[in-house]
Design a protein around this motif. Structure first.
Motif, PDB file in Angstrom:
ATOM      1  N   HIS A 133      76.277 -67.531 -75.118  1.00 31.27           N
ATOM      2  CA  HIS A 133      75.507 -66.509 -75.834  1.00 31.27           C
ATOM      3  C   HIS A 133      74.185 -66.252 -75.115  1.00 31.27           C
ATOM      4  O   HIS A 133      73.756 -65.093 -74.970  1.00 31.27           O
ATOM      5  CB  HIS A 133      75.221 -66.953 -77.265  1.00 31.27           C
ATOM      6  CG  HIS A 133      76.396 -66.840 -78.192  1.00 31.27           C
ATOM      7  ND1 HIS A 133      77.075 -65.657 -78.397  1.00 31.27           N
ATOM      8  CD2 HIS A 133      77.007 -67.770 -78.984  1.00 31.27           C
ATOM      9  CE1 HIS A 133      78.057 -65.850 -79.267  1.00 31.27           C
ATOM     10  NE2 HIS A 133      78.033 -67.123 -79.636  1.00 31.27           N
ATOM     11  N   ALA A 134      73.516 -67.327 -74.676  1.00 24.71           N
ATOM     12  CA  ALA A 134      72.238 -67.175 -73.987  1.00 24.71           C
ATOM     13  C   ALA A 134      72.399 -66.369 -72.704  1.00 24.71           C
ATOM     14  O   ALA A 134      71.586 -65.492 -72.394  1.00 24.71           O
ATOM     15  CB  ALA A 134      71.640 -68.545 -73.681  1.00 24.71           C
ATOM     16  N   ARG A 135      73.467 -66.665 -71.974  1.00 25.14           N
ATOM     17  CA  ARG A 135      73.713 -65.924 -70.735  1.00 25.14           C
ATOM     18  C   ARG A 135      73.835 -64.427 -71.035  1.00 25.14           C
ATOM     19  O   ARG A 135      73.291 -63.579 -70.306  1.00 25.14           O
ATOM     20  CB  ARG A 135      74.987 -66.447 -70.069  1.00 25.14           C
ATOM     21  CG  ARG A 135      75.158 -65.996 -68.624  1.00 25.14           C
ATOM     22  CD  ARG A 135      76.472 -66.515 -68.047  1.00 25.14           C
ATOM     23  NE  ARG A 135      76.595 -67.961 -68.145  1.00 25.14           N
ATOM     24  CZ  ARG A 135      76.044 -68.819 -67.281  1.00 25.14           C
ATOM     25  NH1 ARG A 135      75.332 -68.357 -66.266  1.00 25.14           N
ATOM     26  NH2 ARG A 135      76.215 -70.119 -67.435  1.00 25.14           N
ATOM     27  N   ASP A 136      74.535 -64.104 -72.122  1.00 23.83           N
ATOM     28  CA  ASP A 136      74.687 -62.703 -72.516  1.00 23.83           C
ATOM     29  C   ASP A 136      73.340 -62.086 -72.893  1.00 23.83           C
ATOM     30  O   ASP A 136      73.069 -60.922 -72.564  1.00 23.83           O
ATOM     31  CB  ASP A 136      75.650 -62.591 -73.695  1.00 23.83           C
ATOM     32  CG  ASP A 136      77.086 -62.987 -73.330  1.00 23.83           C
ATOM     33  OD1 ASP A 136      77.415 -63.001 -72.133  1.00 23.83           O
ATOM     34  OD2 ASP A 136      77.865 -63.290 -74.261  1.00 23.83           O
ATOM     35  N   GLN A 137      72.512 -62.853 -73.593  1.00 27.30           N
ATOM     36  CA  GLN A 137      71.201 -62.341 -74.015  1.00 27.30           C
ATOM     37  C   GLN A 137      70.293 -62.101 -72.818  1.00 27.30           C
ATOM     38  O   GLN A 137      69.579 -61.098 -72.759  1.00 27.30           O
ATOM     39  CB  GLN A 137      70.539 -63.319 -74.998  1.00 27.30           C
ATOM     40  CG  GLN A 137      71.295 -63.533 -76.296  1.00 27.30           C
ATOM     41  CD  GLN A 137      71.502 -62.256 -77.072  1.00 27.30           C
ATOM     42  OE1 GLN A 137      70.578 -61.451 -77.250  1.00 27.30           O
ATOM     43  NE2 GLN A 137      72.718 -62.033 -77.541  1.00 27.30           N
ATOM     44  N   PHE A 138      70.315 -62.996 -71.848  1.00 22.03           N
ATOM     45  CA  PHE A 138      69.502 -62.805 -70.642  1.00 22.03           C
ATOM     46  C   PHE A 138      69.971 -61.559 -69.885  1.00 22.03           C
ATOM     47  O   PHE A 138      69.152 -60.765 -69.407  1.00 22.03           O
ATOM     48  CB  PHE A 138      69.581 -64.032 -69.737  1.00 22.03           C
ATOM     49  CG  PHE A 138      68.899 -65.259 -70.286  1.00 22.03           C
ATOM     50  CD1 PHE A 138      67.629 -65.188 -70.822  1.00 22.03           C
ATOM     51  CD2 PHE A 138      69.527 -66.499 -70.252  1.00 22.03           C
ATOM     52  CE1 PHE A 138      66.992 -66.311 -71.323  1.00 22.03           C
ATOM     53  CE2 PHE A 138      68.905 -67.631 -70.749  1.00 22.03           C
ATOM     54  CZ  PHE A 138      67.632 -67.539 -71.293  1.00 22.03           C
ATOM     55  N   ALA A 139      71.276 -61.405 -69.781  1.00 16.67           N
ATOM     56  CA  ALA A 139      71.815 -60.236 -69.074  1.00 16.67           C
ATOM     57  C   ALA A 139      71.419 -58.947 -69.791  1.00 16.67           C
ATOM     58  O   ALA A 139      71.034 -57.952 -69.144  1.00 16.67           O
ATOM     59  CB  ALA A 139      73.333 -60.347 -68.963  1.00 16.67           C
ATOM     60  N   ALA A 140      71.516 -58.948 -71.121  1.00 15.22           N
ATOM     61  CA  ALA A 140      71.160 -57.758 -71.894  1.00 15.22           C
ATOM     62  C   ALA A 140      69.681 -57.415 -71.754  1.00 15.22           C
ATOM     63  O   ALA A 140      69.290 -56.247 -71.874  1.00 15.22           O
ATOM     64  CB  ALA A 140      71.515 -57.965 -73.364  1.00 15.22           C
ATOM     65  N   ALA A 141      68.868 -58.436 -71.483  1.00 17.43           N
ATOM     66  CA  ALA A 141      67.431 -58.214 -71.304  1.00 17.43           C
ATOM     67  C   ALA A 141      67.101 -57.755 -69.887  1.00 17.43           C
ATOM     68  O   ALA A 141      65.928 -57.496 -69.578  1.00 17.43           O
ATOM     69  CB  ALA A 141      66.662 -59.492 -71.625  1.00 17.43           C
ATOM     70  N   GLY A 142      68.116 -57.686 -69.015  1.00 12.64           N
ATOM     71  CA  GLY A 142      67.902 -57.210 -67.653  1.00 12.64           C
ATOM     72  C   GLY A 142      67.401 -58.275 -66.698  1.00 12.64           C
ATOM     73  O   GLY A 142      66.876 -57.951 -65.627  1.00 12.64           O
ATOM     74  N   ILE A 143      67.565 -59.531 -67.058  1.00 14.58           N
ATOM     75  CA  ILE A 143      67.127 -60.632 -66.192  1.00 14.58           C
ATOM     76  C   ILE A 143      68.235 -60.939 -65.193  1.00 14.58           C
ATOM     77  O   ILE A 143      69.384 -61.171 -65.571  1.00 14.58           O
ATOM     78  CB  ILE A 143      66.783 -61.869 -67.030  1.00 14.58           C
ATOM     79  CG1 ILE A 143      65.610 -61.551 -67.966  1.00 14.58           C
ATOM     80  CG2 ILE A 143      66.441 -63.059 -66.125  1.00 14.58           C
ATOM     81  CD1 ILE A 143      65.354 -62.609 -69.014  1.00 14.58           C
TER      82      ILE A 143
ATOM     83  N   VAL B 197      64.331 -60.303 -77.562  1.00 14.43           N
ATOM     84  CA  VAL B 197      64.020 -61.524 -78.303  1.00 14.43           C
ATOM     85  C   VAL B 197      64.475 -61.392 -79.751  1.00 14.43           C
ATOM     86  O   VAL B 197      65.032 -62.331 -80.335  1.00 14.43           O
ATOM     87  CB  VAL B 197      62.510 -61.838 -78.237  1.00 14.43           C
ATOM     88  CG1 VAL B 197      62.185 -63.090 -79.043  1.00 14.43           C
ATOM     89  CG2 VAL B 197      62.060 -62.020 -76.795  1.00 14.43           C
ATOM     90  N   ALA B 198      64.250 -60.228 -80.335  1.00 13.75           N
ATOM     91  CA  ALA B 198      64.655 -60.007 -81.720  1.00 13.75           C
ATOM     92  C   ALA B 198      66.166 -60.151 -81.885  1.00 13.75           C
ATOM     93  O   ALA B 198      66.643 -60.728 -82.875  1.00 13.75           O
ATOM     94  CB  ALA B 198      64.188 -58.629 -82.187  1.00 13.75           C
ATOM     95  N   ARG B 199      66.922 -59.635 -80.904  1.00 10.49           N
ATOM     96  CA  ARG B 199      68.380 -59.772 -80.973  1.00 10.49           C
ATOM     97  C   ARG B 199      68.788 -61.243 -80.875  1.00 10.49           C
ATOM     98  O   ARG B 199      69.663 -61.703 -81.612  1.00 10.49           O
ATOM     99  CB  ARG B 199      69.040 -58.967 -79.855  1.00 10.49           C
ATOM    100  CG  ARG B 199      69.004 -57.462 -80.053  1.00 10.49           C
ATOM    101  CD  ARG B 199      69.942 -56.758 -79.076  1.00 10.49           C
ATOM    102  NE  ARG B 199      69.584 -57.011 -77.685  1.00 10.49           N
ATOM    103  CZ  ARG B 199      68.769 -56.231 -76.976  1.00 10.49           C
ATOM    104  NH1 ARG B 199      68.231 -55.151 -77.528  1.00 10.49           N
ATOM    105  NH2 ARG B 199      68.516 -56.515 -75.710  1.00 10.49           N
ATOM    106  N   ALA B 200      68.159 -61.961 -79.973  1.00  7.65           N
ATOM    107  CA  ALA B 200      68.485 -63.379 -79.818  1.00  7.65           C
ATOM    108  C   ALA B 200      68.087 -64.161 -81.067  1.00  7.65           C
ATOM    109  O   ALA B 200      68.803 -65.079 -81.486  1.00  7.65           O
ATOM    110  CB  ALA B 200      67.785 -63.947 -78.586  1.00  7.65           C
ATOM    111  N   ARG B 201      66.959 -63.813 -81.672  1.00  8.95           N
ATOM    112  CA  ARG B 201      66.536 -64.510 -82.894  1.00  8.95           C
ATOM    113  C   ARG B 201      67.536 -64.261 -84.026  1.00  8.95           C
ATOM    114  O   ARG B 201      67.883 -65.185 -84.776  1.00  8.95           O
ATOM    115  CB  ARG B 201      65.137 -64.057 -83.306  1.00  8.95           C
ATOM    116  CG  ARG B 201      64.623 -64.820 -84.547  1.00  8.95           C
ATOM    117  CD  ARG B 201      63.178 -64.468 -84.862  1.00  8.95           C
ATOM    118  NE  ARG B 201      62.290 -64.763 -83.749  1.00  8.95           N
ATOM    119  CZ  ARG B 201      61.894 -65.978 -83.417  1.00  8.95           C
ATOM    120  NH1 ARG B 201      62.309 -67.030 -84.106  1.00  8.95           N
ATOM    121  NH2 ARG B 201      61.074 -66.153 -82.401  1.00  8.95           N
ATOM    122  N   GLN B 202      68.001 -63.028 -84.171  1.00  9.65           N
ATOM    123  CA  GLN B 202      68.976 -62.732 -85.212  1.00  9.65           C
ATOM    124  C   GLN B 202      70.260 -63.528 -84.993  1.00  9.65           C
ATOM    125  O   GLN B 202      70.842 -64.079 -85.942  1.00  9.65           O
ATOM    126  CB  GLN B 202      69.289 -61.233 -85.225  1.00  9.65           C
ATOM    127  CG  GLN B 202      70.285 -60.816 -86.290  1.00  9.65           C
ATOM    128  CD  GLN B 202      69.856 -61.183 -87.696  1.00  9.65           C
ATOM    129  OE1 GLN B 202      68.678 -61.041 -88.051  1.00  9.65           O
ATOM    130  NE2 GLN B 202      70.789 -61.667 -88.513  1.00  9.65           N
TER     131      GLN B 202
END
Length: 210
Positions: A91-101, A21-26
């Protein structure tokens, strides 16, 4: 600083955001996206967990801050997210993937909410988040209540709109729309309603069953 401001600051700063979440917020800050505040995000997670949400739909993907928070609370849920910005959704797709979803739990739809929402199945979602153009908030809530299952929850961030909703002297369109919406919902027997002052406000609507 007033007591209210101290409370608001304490609640927001007491939240510990997961690294994802912190990465996505930044990234949101870098792109100029007004993501939900940490305090509102934490409430989204609590509500998603309490509702045992399996199906979630949101308007306003951004780069995934709100989606990550909700999926943190509802760890088996499937998220459908609508946004007009293709770049943000990538970007969101990348963030979800990085979070292991798992990709199978995420459905991203690019398009205008007013055009996409009428095509979505009614009474199909446990949780509906409406974080989009506030000038259309009344229309979005009507759609949200249609999409929510009985007992489902509709959430609207920014419901206090920079402190202007609470001031009756503020007569521009968005504060007036929120005041009218909150008043109408409060008088309805079909829903249970509360407004949290966290962040910029979070309107919470539960669609009551018959």
């Amino acid at each position: 600083m007033s007591e209210h401001d101290l409370n608001w600051k304490y609640v927001d700063e007491s939240v510990v955001e997961a690294d994802a979440v912190a990465r996505a917020r930044q990234l949101s800050l870098e792109l100029g996206i007004d993501a939900v505040s940490p305090a509102v995000g934490a409430q989204l997670a609590v509500i998603a967990a309490a509702a045992r949400a399996q199906t979630i739909i949101e308007i306003g993907t951004g780069v995934g801050v709100s989606g990550l928070w909700m999926l943190q609370g509802a760890r088996e849920a499937h998220l459908t997210s609508i946004d007009v910005e293709t770049e943000y959704q990538q970007h969101a797709r990348d963030q979800f993937a990085a979070a292991g979803i798992a990709p199978a739990r995420i459905r991203l739809i690019t398009g205008r909410a007013a055009e996409v929402l009428p095509r979505m199945n009614e009474a199909s979602y446990d949780l509906v988040l409406l974080d989009a153009d506030p000038s259309n908030v009344i229309e979005y809530v009507e759609h949200g209540l249609r999409l929510a299952a009985a007992g489902g929850t509709v959430l609207v961030p920014h419901a206090l709109w920079k402190g202007r909703v609470a001031d009756p002297a503020k007569r521009d369109d968005i504060p007036v729309a929120f005041r009218g919406l909150i008043g109408e919902l409060a008088a309805s027997g079909a829903v249970a309603v509360a407004v949290s002052p966290a962040g910029d406000g979070l309107l919470q609507i539960v669609k009551l069953g018959s």
